[in-house]
Design a protein around this motif. Structure first.
Motif, PDB file in Angstrom:
ATOM      1  N   ARG A  27       5.399  91.593  18.654  1.00 27.67           N
ATOM      2  CA  ARG A  27       5.639  90.737  17.495  1.00 27.67           C
ATOM      3  C   ARG A  27       4.361  89.943  17.295  1.00 27.67           C
ATOM      4  N   THR A  28       4.159  89.447  16.091  1.00 26.90           N
ATOM      5  CA  THR A  28       3.013  88.577  15.848  1.00 26.90           C
ATOM      6  C   THR A  28       3.467  87.129  16.026  1.00 26.90           C
ATOM      7  N   TYR A  29       2.509  86.235  16.131  1.00 27.39           N
ATOM      8  CA  TYR A  29       2.841  84.819  16.237  1.00 27.39           C
ATOM      9  C   TYR A  29       3.672  84.395  15.026  1.00 27.39           C
ATOM     10  N   GLY A  30       3.301  84.897  13.848  1.00 33.20           N
ATOM     11  CA  GLY A  30       4.030  84.576  12.632  1.00 33.20           C
ATOM     12  C   GLY A  30       5.419  85.187  12.579  1.00 33.20           C
ATOM     13  N   ASP A  31       5.619  86.316  13.249  1.00 31.89           N
ATOM     14  CA  ASP A  31       6.960  86.910  13.334  1.00 31.89           C
ATOM     15  C   ASP A  31       7.873  86.000  14.154  1.00 31.89           C
ATOM     16  N   ILE A  32       7.320  85.414  15.189  1.00 32.35           N
ATOM     17  CA  ILE A  32       8.106  84.555  16.077  1.00 32.35           C
ATOM     18  C   ILE A  32       8.526  83.280  15.357  1.00 32.35           C
ATOM     19  N   ASP A  33       7.580  82.651  14.654  1.00 31.23           N
ATOM     20  CA  ASP A  33       7.904  81.466  13.855  1.00 31.23           C
ATOM     21  C   ASP A  33       6.970  81.437  12.648  1.00 31.23           C
ATOM     22  N   PRO A  34       7.454  81.936  11.502  1.00 33.39           N
ATOM     23  CA  PRO A  34       6.600  82.019  10.315  1.00 33.39           C
ATOM     24  C   PRO A  34       6.045  80.669   9.844  1.00 33.39           C
ATOM     25  N   LYS A  35       6.742  79.594  10.123  1.00 35.62           N
ATOM     26  CA  LYS A  35       6.282  78.276   9.673  1.00 35.62           C
ATOM     27  C   LYS A  35       5.289  77.633  10.633  1.00 35.62           C
ATOM     28  N   ALA A  36       5.227  78.139  11.867  1.00 34.28           N
ATOM     29  CA  ALA A  36       4.359  77.492  12.854  1.00 34.28           C
ATOM     30  C   ALA A  36       3.812  78.484  13.874  1.00 34.28           C
ATOM     31  N   PRO A  37       3.004  79.459  13.440  1.00 34.84           N
ATOM     32  CA  PRO A  37       2.474  80.422  14.409  1.00 34.84           C
ATOM     33  C   PRO A  37       1.606  79.784  15.491  1.00 34.84           C
ATOM     34  N   ARG A  38       0.918  78.701  15.157  1.00 37.46           N
ATOM     35  CA  ARG A  38       0.086  78.032  16.168  1.00 37.46           C
ATOM     36  C   ARG A  38       0.937  77.350  17.231  1.00 37.46           C
ATOM     37  N   LEU A  39       2.102  76.877  16.828  1.00 37.69           N
ATOM     38  CA  LEU A  39       3.024  76.291  17.795  1.00 37.69           C
ATOM     39  C   LEU A  39       3.468  77.346  18.801  1.00 37.69           C
ATOM     40  N   VAL A  40       3.679  78.571  18.325  1.00 39.70           N
ATOM     41  CA  VAL A  40       4.046  79.670  19.232  1.00 39.70           C
ATOM     42  C   VAL A  40       2.955  79.839  20.283  1.00 39.70           C
ATOM     43  N   GLY A  41       1.709  79.870  19.856  1.00 40.43           N
ATOM     44  CA  GLY A  41       0.594  79.995  20.796  1.00 40.43           C
ATOM     45  C   GLY A  41       0.537  78.844  21.773  1.00 40.43           C
ATOM     46  N   HIS A  42       0.763  77.649  21.282  1.00 41.72           N
ATOM     47  CA  HIS A  42       0.744  76.469  22.160  1.00 41.72           C
ATOM     48  C   HIS A  42       1.854  76.554  23.204  1.00 41.72           C
ATOM     49  N   ILE A  43       3.042  76.930  22.787  1.00 38.96           N
ATOM     50  CA  ILE A  43       4.164  77.029  23.723  1.00 38.96           C
ATOM     51  C   ILE A  43       3.897  78.113  24.757  1.00 38.96           C
ATOM     52  N   LEU A  44       3.380  79.256  24.324  1.00 42.47           N
ATOM     53  CA  LEU A  44       3.072  80.323  25.284  1.00 42.47           C
ATOM     54  C   LEU A  44       1.993  79.888  26.274  1.00 42.47           C
ATOM     55  N   ALA A  45       1.038  79.108  25.805  1.00 43.52           N
ATOM     56  CA  ALA A  45      -0.063  78.672  26.667  1.00 43.52           C
ATOM     57  C   ALA A  45       0.351  77.591  27.658  1.00 43.52           C
ATOM     58  N   THR A  46       1.418  76.865  27.352  1.00 44.85           N
ATOM     59  CA  THR A  46       1.765  75.725  28.201  1.00 44.85           C
ATOM     60  C   THR A  46       3.073  75.879  28.983  1.00 44.85           C
ATOM     61  N   THR A  47       3.835  76.927  28.708  1.00 45.27           N
ATOM     62  CA  THR A  47       5.097  77.089  29.421  1.00 45.27           C
ATOM     63  C   THR A  47       4.858  77.592  30.846  1.00 45.27           C
ATOM     64  N   HIS A  48       5.781  77.261  31.714  1.00 50.00           N
ATOM     65  CA  HIS A  48       5.710  77.736  33.098  1.00 50.00           C
ATOM     66  C   HIS A  48       6.721  78.848  33.346  1.00 50.00           C
ATOM     67  N   GLU A  49       7.423  79.238  32.285  1.00 52.12           N
ATOM     68  CA  GLU A  49       8.397  80.319  32.410  1.00 52.12           C
ATOM     69  C   GLU A  49       7.701  81.670  32.437  1.00 52.12           C
ATOM     70  N   ARG A  50       8.354  82.618  33.100  1.00 46.52           N
ATOM     71  CA  ARG A  50       7.851  83.991  33.081  1.00 46.52           C
ATOM     72  C   ARG A  50       8.331  84.635  31.789  1.00 46.52           C
ATOM     73  N   LEU A  51       7.384  85.011  30.964  1.00 46.84           N
ATOM     74  CA  LEU A  51       7.693  85.589  29.662  1.00 46.84           C
ATOM     75  C   LEU A  51       6.829  86.820  29.428  1.00 46.84           C
ATOM     76  N   PRO A  52       7.273  87.714  28.549  1.00 48.07           N
ATOM     77  CA  PRO A  52       6.409  88.840  28.169  1.00 48.07           C
ATOM     78  C   PRO A  52       5.399  88.390  27.098  1.00 48.07           C
ATOM     79  N   TRP A  53       4.596  87.404  27.445  1.00 49.67           N
ATOM     80  CA  TRP A  53       3.625  86.794  26.534  1.00 49.67           C
ATOM     81  C   TRP A  53       2.690  87.828  25.916  1.00 49.67           C
ATOM     82  N   HIS A  54       2.413  88.884  26.679  1.00 47.44           N
ATOM     83  CA  HIS A  54       1.460  89.895  26.232  1.00 47.44           C
ATOM     84  C   HIS A  54       1.972  90.696  25.031  1.00 47.44           C
TER      85      HIS A  54
END
Length: 98
Positions: free
Chosen positions: A26-53
């Protein structure tokens, strides 16, 4: 705020990233069309194991370079040159994720 300290929007973003199946992106905009940069920030700062890639730029390029590319190749995501082939690998918009 939820009991885990995340606001509902952050929880929704994390849920959408978790829901991306192997072999798709998915693209950052697919995840949250109104705030793709927020998606990047959350992925960069979370401590959860996620399929970030499995989250890429709107043009299919990799935010995290070779490491991300290698992980996606390992999962069978189609890549052309230095970009994900979004026509084949992008999770269909008709597939609803939380």
């Amino acid at each position: 705020m939820k009991s885990n300290g995340l606001d509902p929007r952050a929880e929704r973003i994390l849920g959408r990233v978790r829901a991306i199946p192997v072999g798709f992106v998915r693209t950052y905009g697919d995840i949250d069309p109104k705030a793709p940069r927020l998606v990047g920030h959350i992925l960069a700062t979370t401590h959860e194991r996620l399929p970030w890639h499995r989250v890429v730029h709107a043009d299919g390029t990799f935010a995290m370079g070779k490491r991300q590319r290698d992980l996606l190749l390992k999962e069978g995501v189609p890549i052309r040159g230095d970009r994900v082939d979004l026509r084949q690998a992008r999770l269909p918009s008709s597939l609803k994720i939380p």
